[in-house]
Design a protein around this motif. Structure first.
Motif, PDB file in Angstrom:
ATOM      1  N   SER A   5      30.089  35.851 -12.125  1.00 27.39           N
ATOM      2  CA  SER A   5      29.249  36.858 -11.478  1.00 27.39           C
ATOM      3  C   SER A   5      29.860  37.241 -10.141  1.00 27.39           C
ATOM      4  O   SER A   5      30.593  36.466  -9.518  1.00 27.39           O
ATOM      5  N   GLY A   6      29.519  38.424  -9.723  1.00 30.44           N
ATOM      6  CA  GLY A   6      30.069  38.886  -8.454  1.00 30.44           C
ATOM      7  C   GLY A   6      29.354  40.113  -7.951  1.00 30.44           C
ATOM      8  O   GLY A   6      28.523  40.718  -8.628  1.00 30.44           O
ATOM      9  N   ARG A   7      29.694  40.480  -6.750  1.00 27.04           N
ATOM     10  CA  ARG A   7      29.204  41.714  -6.141  1.00 27.04           C
ATOM     11  C   ARG A   7      30.341  42.280  -5.300  1.00 27.04           C
ATOM     12  O   ARG A   7      31.049  41.544  -4.606  1.00 27.04           O
ATOM     13  N   ALA A   8      30.512  43.588  -5.387  1.00 26.63           N
ATOM     14  CA  ALA A   8      31.638  44.246  -4.715  1.00 26.63           C
ATOM     15  C   ALA A   8      31.155  45.552  -4.105  1.00 26.63           C
ATOM     16  O   ALA A   8      30.195  46.166  -4.577  1.00 26.63           O
ATOM     17  N   MET A   9      31.839  45.979  -3.054  1.00 24.95           N
ATOM     18  CA  MET A   9      31.444  47.197  -2.357  1.00 24.95           C
ATOM     19  C   MET A   9      32.691  47.874  -1.789  1.00 24.95           C
ATOM     20  O   MET A   9      33.617  47.203  -1.318  1.00 24.95           O
ATOM     21  N   ALA A  10      32.694  49.210  -1.874  1.00 28.01           N
ATOM     22  CA  ALA A  10      33.734  50.022  -1.246  1.00 28.01           C
ATOM     23  C   ALA A  10      33.139  50.675  -0.003  1.00 28.01           C
ATOM     24  O   ALA A  10      32.034  51.220  -0.049  1.00 28.01           O
ATOM     25  N   LEU A  11      33.880  50.624   1.088  1.00 30.10           N
ATOM     26  CA  LEU A  11      33.424  51.171   2.366  1.00 30.10           C
ATOM     27  C   LEU A  11      34.533  52.049   2.927  1.00 30.10           C
ATOM     28  O   LEU A  11      35.644  51.574   3.163  1.00 30.10           O
ATOM     29  N   VAL A  12      34.232  53.332   3.112  1.00 31.34           N
ATOM     30  CA  VAL A  12      35.196  54.289   3.650  1.00 31.34           C
ATOM     31  C   VAL A  12      34.649  54.811   4.972  1.00 31.34           C
ATOM     32  O   VAL A  12      33.523  55.317   5.026  1.00 31.34           O
ATOM     33  N   GLN A  13      35.446  54.684   6.021  1.00 31.72           N
ATOM     34  CA  GLN A  13      35.049  55.154   7.344  1.00 31.72           C
ATOM     35  C   GLN A  13      36.146  56.050   7.898  1.00 31.72           C
ATOM     36  O   GLN A  13      37.335  55.738   7.783  1.00 31.72           O
TER      37      GLN A  13
ATOM     38  N   LEU B 154      31.454  37.317   4.689  1.00 30.83           N
ATOM     39  CA  LEU B 154      31.028  38.145   3.559  1.00 30.83           C
ATOM     40  C   LEU B 154      29.755  37.626   2.908  1.00 30.83           C
ATOM     41  O   LEU B 154      28.910  38.417   2.473  1.00 30.83           O
ATOM     42  N   SER B 155      29.610  36.318   2.806  1.00 28.72           N
ATOM     43  CA  SER B 155      28.431  35.780   2.129  1.00 28.72           C
ATOM     44  C   SER B 155      27.150  36.134   2.868  1.00 28.72           C
ATOM     45  O   SER B 155      26.070  36.129   2.269  1.00 28.72           O
ATOM     46  N   GLY B 156      27.224  36.456   4.155  1.00 27.55           N
ATOM     47  CA  GLY B 156      26.048  36.841   4.917  1.00 27.55           C
ATOM     48  C   GLY B 156      26.012  38.297   5.295  1.00 27.55           C
ATOM     49  O   GLY B 156      25.125  38.713   6.056  1.00 27.55           O
ATOM     50  N   PHE B 157      26.957  39.100   4.809  1.00 30.50           N
ATOM     51  CA  PHE B 157      26.987  40.528   5.128  1.00 30.50           C
ATOM     52  C   PHE B 157      25.785  41.203   4.463  1.00 30.50           C
ATOM     53  O   PHE B 157      25.660  41.188   3.239  1.00 30.50           O
ATOM     54  N   PRO B 158      24.851  41.785   5.230  1.00 31.64           N
ATOM     55  CA  PRO B 158      23.604  42.287   4.638  1.00 31.64           C
ATOM     56  C   PRO B 158      23.811  43.289   3.513  1.00 31.64           C
ATOM     57  O   PRO B 158      23.054  43.284   2.537  1.00 31.64           O
ATOM     58  N   PHE B 159      24.801  44.157   3.596  1.00 32.71           N
ATOM     59  CA  PHE B 159      25.004  45.165   2.563  1.00 32.71           C
ATOM     60  C   PHE B 159      25.411  44.536   1.233  1.00 32.71           C
ATOM     61  O   PHE B 159      25.091  45.063   0.169  1.00 32.71           O
ATOM     62  N   LEU B 160      26.144  43.401   1.294  1.00 33.78           N
ATOM     63  CA  LEU B 160      26.508  42.710   0.060  1.00 33.78           C
ATOM     64  C   LEU B 160      25.375  41.821  -0.441  1.00 33.78           C
ATOM     65  O   LEU B 160      25.123  41.728  -1.643  1.00 33.78           O
ATOM     66  N   VAL B 161      24.677  41.177   0.485  1.00 31.80           N
ATOM     67  CA  VAL B 161      23.569  40.318   0.089  1.00 31.80           C
ATOM     68  C   VAL B 161      22.509  41.120  -0.649  1.00 31.80           C
ATOM     69  O   VAL B 161      21.881  40.645  -1.597  1.00 31.80           O
ATOM     70  N   ALA B 162      22.304  42.373  -0.235  1.00 32.42           N
ATOM     71  CA  ALA B 162      21.275  43.202  -0.858  1.00 32.42           C
ATOM     72  C   ALA B 162      21.551  43.466  -2.334  1.00 32.42           C
ATOM     73  O   ALA B 162      20.629  43.766  -3.095  1.00 32.42           O
TER      74      ALA B 162
ATOM     75  N   ALA C 291      29.321  54.104   1.689  1.00 34.35           N
ATOM     76  CA  ALA C 291      29.446  52.797   1.042  1.00 34.35           C
ATOM     77  C   ALA C 291      28.790  52.857  -0.326  1.00 34.35           C
ATOM     78  O   ALA C 291      27.778  53.532  -0.514  1.00 34.35           O
ATOM     79  N   ALA C 292      29.379  52.164  -1.284  1.00 32.76           N
ATOM     80  CA  ALA C 292      28.811  52.054  -2.620  1.00 32.76           C
ATOM     81  C   ALA C 292      29.198  50.700  -3.179  1.00 32.76           C
ATOM     82  O   ALA C 292      30.333  50.235  -2.997  1.00 32.76           O
ATOM     83  N   GLY C 293      28.253  50.047  -3.863  1.00 29.19           N
ATOM     84  CA  GLY C 293      28.532  48.718  -4.383  1.00 29.19           C
ATOM     85  C   GLY C 293      27.826  48.464  -5.689  1.00 29.19           C
ATOM     86  O   GLY C 293      26.961  49.243  -6.128  1.00 29.19           O
ATOM     87  N   LEU C 294      28.203  47.354  -6.335  1.00 27.82           N
ATOM     88  CA  LEU C 294      27.562  46.947  -7.582  1.00 27.82           C
ATOM     89  C   LEU C 294      27.606  45.429  -7.695  1.00 27.82           C
ATOM     90  O   LEU C 294      28.495  44.760  -7.154  1.00 27.82           O
TER      91      LEU C 294
ATOM     92  N   LEU D 143      35.236  45.125  -0.375  1.00 25.03           N
ATOM     93  CA  LEU D 143      34.627  43.852  -0.020  1.00 25.03           C
ATOM     94  C   LEU D 143      33.927  43.283  -1.246  1.00 25.03           C
ATOM     95  O   LEU D 143      33.349  44.039  -2.039  1.00 25.03           O
ATOM     96  N   GLY D 144      33.966  41.984  -1.406  1.00 26.54           N
ATOM     97  CA  GLY D 144      33.296  41.407  -2.558  1.00 26.54           C
ATOM     98  C   GLY D 144      33.163  39.900  -2.464  1.00 26.54           C
ATOM     99  O   GLY D 144      33.886  39.233  -1.713  1.00 26.54           O
ATOM    100  N   VAL D 145      32.209  39.403  -3.218  1.00 24.07           N
ATOM    101  CA  VAL D 145      32.002  37.965  -3.368  1.00 24.07           C
ATOM    102  C   VAL D 145      31.821  37.705  -4.854  1.00 24.07           C
ATOM    103  O   VAL D 145      30.998  38.362  -5.507  1.00 24.07           O
ATOM    104  N   ALA D 146      32.606  36.782  -5.423  1.00 25.32           N
ATOM    105  CA  ALA D 146      32.531  36.492  -6.856  1.00 25.32           C
ATOM    106  C   ALA D 146      32.617  34.994  -7.058  1.00 25.32           C
ATOM    107  O   ALA D 146      33.226  34.268  -6.257  1.00 25.32           O
ATOM    108  N   GLY D 147      32.006  34.523  -8.145  1.00 28.14           N
ATOM    109  CA  GLY D 147      32.054  33.095  -8.412  1.00 28.14           C
ATOM    110  C   GLY D 147      31.551  32.742  -9.796  1.00 28.14           C
ATOM    111  O   GLY D 147      31.120  33.608 -10.568  1.00 28.14           O
ATOM    112  N   MET D 148      31.623  31.445 -10.099  1.00 26.98           N
ATOM    113  CA  MET D 148      31.164  30.931 -11.384  1.00 26.98           C
ATOM    114  C   MET D 148      30.756  29.482 -11.198  1.00 26.98           C
ATOM    115  O   MET D 148      31.126  28.833 -10.203  1.00 26.98           O
TER     116      MET D 148
END
Length: 852
Positions: A366-374, A305-313, A354-357, A384-389
């Motif tokens: 802080s974090g970033r999350a995304m919903a992906l429907v296929q 996830l930390s390298g998934f381009p759609f989340l990194v963006a 796909a949509a994310g924030l 999908l998401g990555v969050a931390g502090m």
């Protein structure tokens, strides 16, 4: 022969020889064959469906041009015996045409040459010139190499736009760049509708460069390098910068090489801000969205996830093409769709959104999350998401940073639900050298999945010798590694696995001190296994402590090591165990209690029944086609019978256990389907028989099902229940076992008689008051008797008399009388001609008349 030297008689002879509606004119007829070749490729002008006029020296028809065919008019201008000019006009439609002016023909103001005419503009045709050399050291904002610097000379440059003749058609440039109020829009050459779009090459494509401070939009869509399994790739990027917000998007239109596969399209973009907006408790830093058609996204594993381009963006829009010198959008696009395992790949019939924030909470989390429907081949819903502090939130010195990747995926059709969470490589505690790794995962199976009812919870990775089925979640080892200074290294590992069958957990801790020639260590571990059915436990633990030193005496090095340790292992029932004592010069083991089991003990029937579904769900009958509802129960507490259609009925009878034989009818001894014998792994039983018998009763008597249509139902069963060995291949399932049967009633037999009809079936409602009802042919008639007079056409009499003055008068008088009695007839139609015309088709026989 050139046009200025061509004789008119020779041209007439050429036109007169057109046979079969086709003519071929060599380019040598024209004074400028090179110009003619720009409109008519090859060495011959071929016109199909030609209509020739040798006297007027004209010909029309369908001519082959650059990439297609189009109507053409060709006229030669003669001066006596000589041809002085030729004018060819190819109609491309939509106000577009190709014009060849050869010599000095009549009827045109254009100079000699080949021209593309569009919207009143005449652009001289020319061939494509080689692309200018580029300088790899000069890149634009999108990472493209710029042309090499050319020093201007004294001669003025010709900026007249020209139409380019290519192998894919004729490229007509649009009008030049326009500037107004700070806006500058660039439109690259585009191919007009008279030829296929093809694949733009080099710098061709579509670009935009919009500048209106503080807003800037720039981008390019162009052809990309192609590799297996793609035939054509059109892709590019778009960047947006407003100062406070910036973002980028990438997309591609892909045509696979394999035949019968439709093209694929996808696009994804992100917009972010370094400062964010919203209240301090929740600030939004970025948004993203994307979609794909005939396309599918590879769902990342939690450690990816930390390298998934759609989340990194979401955190760094530049990761997919922002306007920075170090960004290479084409490279990013290649990583998305290229390689052996691309993130985005063509998939016939699939669609994804796909949509994310990206967000901050209380300036700490802080974090970033995304919903992906296929959807399409497999409906998949992923979060999908990555969050931390990090602590402290401000200041350069950090004592902790936690970042966790989260993944949740639901596949309703397949019957699978999974959750996973794992630390990313950025996580540390106390010191940046104190790293945390690993995570947890859960999976549940439901519905029609072969392993419905199974589940698994995993922490880290189990050690060797305690592997689980391949379908269970795969996790990276959960471990802690900490290098304290240059002398002490601490490593810890942990694992846990919870399944319907067992619980296993354990961990280890290693501490090593190294200083020069002195080394000391501490090793501790614990491993536990607990199984529920049958109950069993196996627990082991141990500690080892040692020290070693290397002593140098003259030229000889002597290493002295001392290690002591103890380990203990306990199992049961029956309870037993062993203890091992380890000294630096000797080791010995002491056993006690019962011996450790060599295999899993067998369950009795009662224990095995607890592993099966409830008896009410073990065998099922399900109505399929022809079911109309449930009737009333015959007795209190009885099962309601099915109400089914008399035209046909289908039902199934199936079980949750494999079946070795299927019988129809209660007393039948002939099986209608057979399979291999049944094994019961928990009971250590093999070759057992399992029968499924289906029968019907009609009015308390047996009713045979033999004439019914039937189809055997097959499916997968779990190896853990119905296998021969626990480690059998097949991912824990046994395929293609008989699980039931589908039965369909035979076709309806239509009889020749209505059958017995009782008195109630032919009863009638009485008429009040009673009247004379003749019930036999001999009963005398009452009232006037209708007759059919001989020689009289009653139909003709009706047709001649229905639309007469007398009939209309009688009709009006009747209507007036009814209105006087209170009957509101409303407006009446006074035109009766239609009734008269319809009489001839309204009666199938002459009506009878009643004499008045």
């Amino acid at each position: 022969m050139g046009a200025v030297a061509a004789r008119s008689e020779e041209v007439r002879r050429l036109l007169a020889q057109a046979a079969g509606g086709a003519i071929e004119i060599p380019l040598s007829v024209f004074a400028d064959p090179d110009a003619a070749a720009l409109v008519f490729p090859g060495g011959t002008v071929r016109i199909a469906g030609a209509v020739c006029d040798p006297q007027a020296l004209t010909v029309g028809g369908q001519a082959t041009i650059t990439a297609s065919t189009a109507p053409v008019d060709l006229a030669f201008t003669a001066d006596g015996e000589r041809v002085t000019g030729t004018l060819a006009t190819v109609d491309l439609g939509g106000g577009c045409a190709l014009v060849l002016v050869d010599g000095a023909p009549a009827g045109t103001d254009l100079p000699a040459g080949a021209w593309a005419v569009e919207d009143g503009r005449a652009l001289r045709l020319t061939r494509r010139t080689p692309a200018p050399p580029t300088d790899s050291g000069r890149l634009d904002g999108l990472g493209r190499a710029l042309p090499a610097v050319r020093h201007r000379g004294g001669a003025a440059r010709d900026h007249t736009p020209r139409a380019l003749v290519t192998e894919n058609g004729i490229l007509v440039p649009r009008r030049g760049p326009q500037r107004r109020k700070g806006m500058r829009v660039l439109d690259a050459p585009t191919v007009r509708g008279w030829s296929p779009i093809g694949t733009p090459g080099g710098a061709d494509g579509m670009g935009v460069d919009y500048t209106c401070p503080p807003l800037r939009i720039a981008g390019m869509l162009t052809a990309q390098s192609v590799s297996e399994p793609y035939k054509t790739v059109l892709g590019g990027s778009l960047i947006v910068d407003t100062g406070a917000f910036n973002g980028s998007a990438v997309g591609a239109y892909v045509i696979p090489k394999s035949g019968g596969v439709d093209p694929s399209l996808f696009a994804y973009g992100a917009l972010g801000s370094a400062t964010g907006f919203g209240p301090p408790m929740f600030q939004l830093r970025g948004l993203s969205a994307g979609f794909g058609w005939n396309s599918r996204v590879r769902s990342p594993a939690v450690e990816e996830l930390s390298g998934f381009p759609f989340l990194v963006a979401l955190d760094n829009p530049g990761a997919i093409g922002a306007d920075e010198p170090v960004v290479r959008p084409v490279k990013v696009l290649g990583e998305l769709i290229g390689g052996e395992n691309p993130w985005v790949r063509p998939q016939q019939g699939d669609l994804w959104f796909a949509a994310g924030l990206a967000f901050d909470c209380f300036e700490t989390f802080s974090g970033r999350a995304m919903a992906l429907v296929q959807t399409g081949s497999d409906l998949t819903i992923s979060l999908l998401g990555v969050a931390g502090m990090q602590l402290p939130t401000k200041g350069a010195k950090k004592i902790a940073r936690l970042e966790i990747g989260l993944e949740a995926t639901l596949r309703p059709t397949a019957g699978e639900l999974s959750f996973a969470a794992a630390f990313t490589e950025k996580t540390f505690l106390i010191d940046p050298n104190c790293k945390l790794r690993g995570g947890v995962g859960m999976k549940f199976w439901f519905g029609n999945h072969a392993h419905a009812g199974d589940f698994a919870f995993m922490l880290g990775a189990p050690p060797k010798g305690r592997e689980l089925p391949a379908r269970y979640p795969k996790q990276q080892p959960a471990e802690l590694s900490w290098s304290v200074g240059s002398n002490v290294n601490i490593t810890g590992r942990a694992y846990a696995a919870f399944t319907p069958k067992s619980l296993m957990a354990g961990g280890s801790l290693d501490v090593v001190f190294q200083s020069g020639m002195l080394r000391a260590w501490l090793n501790a571990h614990v491993d536990a296994l607990l199984e529920w059915n049958p109950f069993y436990f196996d627990v082991g633990m141990g500690v080892r402590v040692g020290v070693s030193a290397t002593i140098k005496i003259w030229f000889i090095k002597i290493k002295i090591s001392i290690e002591v340790g103890v380990s203990i292992r306990i199992w049961g029932p029956a309870v037993g165990g062993e203890a091992t004592v380890h000294l630096w010069f000797i080791s010995f083991t002491i056993g006690f209690g019962a011996d450790r089991r060599s295999e899993v003990p067998a369950l009795d029937w009662g224990g095995f029944q607890g592993m099966l579904p409830p008896p009410g769900n073990m065998v099922r009958t399900t109505a399929i086609a022809g079911y109309t509802g449930e009737g009333a129960p015959a007795t209190l507490g009885a099962v309601k019978p099915w109400l089914v259609s008399s035209g046909g009925f289908t039902f199934t009878a199936d079980t949750q256990a494999p079946v070795s034989k299927v019988y129809l009818d209660q007393g039948s001894t002939t099986a209608v389907a057979s399979d291999s014998a049944v094994d019961i792994l928990p009971m250590h039983e093999r070759g057992k028989g399992s029968e499924l018998r289906v029968w019907l009763t009609l009015n308390g008597s047996r009713y045979t099902l033999t004439p019914w249509g039937r189809a055997v139902l097959r499916g997968n069963v779990p190896n853990g229940l119905w296998g021969q060995q626990a480690d059998a291949p097949g991912d824990g399932i046994i395929p293609d076992r008989i699980l039931g049967i589908r039965l369909t009633s035979p076709p309806v037999e239509h009889g020749t008689s209505t059958g017995f009809l009782d008195e109630q079936a032919i009863s009638f409602d009485p008429i009040n008051p009673d009247g004379n009802q003749p019930l036999s042919a001999g009963e005398p008639a009452t009232g006037p008797e209708p007759t059919r007079p001989p020689g009289v056409s009653v139909i003709a009499a009706i047709q001649d008399g229905i639309d007469t003055t007398s009939t209309r008068g009688n009709r009006a008088a009747l209507a007036q009388a009814l209105n006087g009695l209170g009957a509101d007839l409303g407006a009446l139609d006074t035109d009766l001609s239609a009734y008269a015309n319809a009489v001839g088709t309204s009666f199938t026989a002459e009506p009878m008349l009643v004499a008045s």
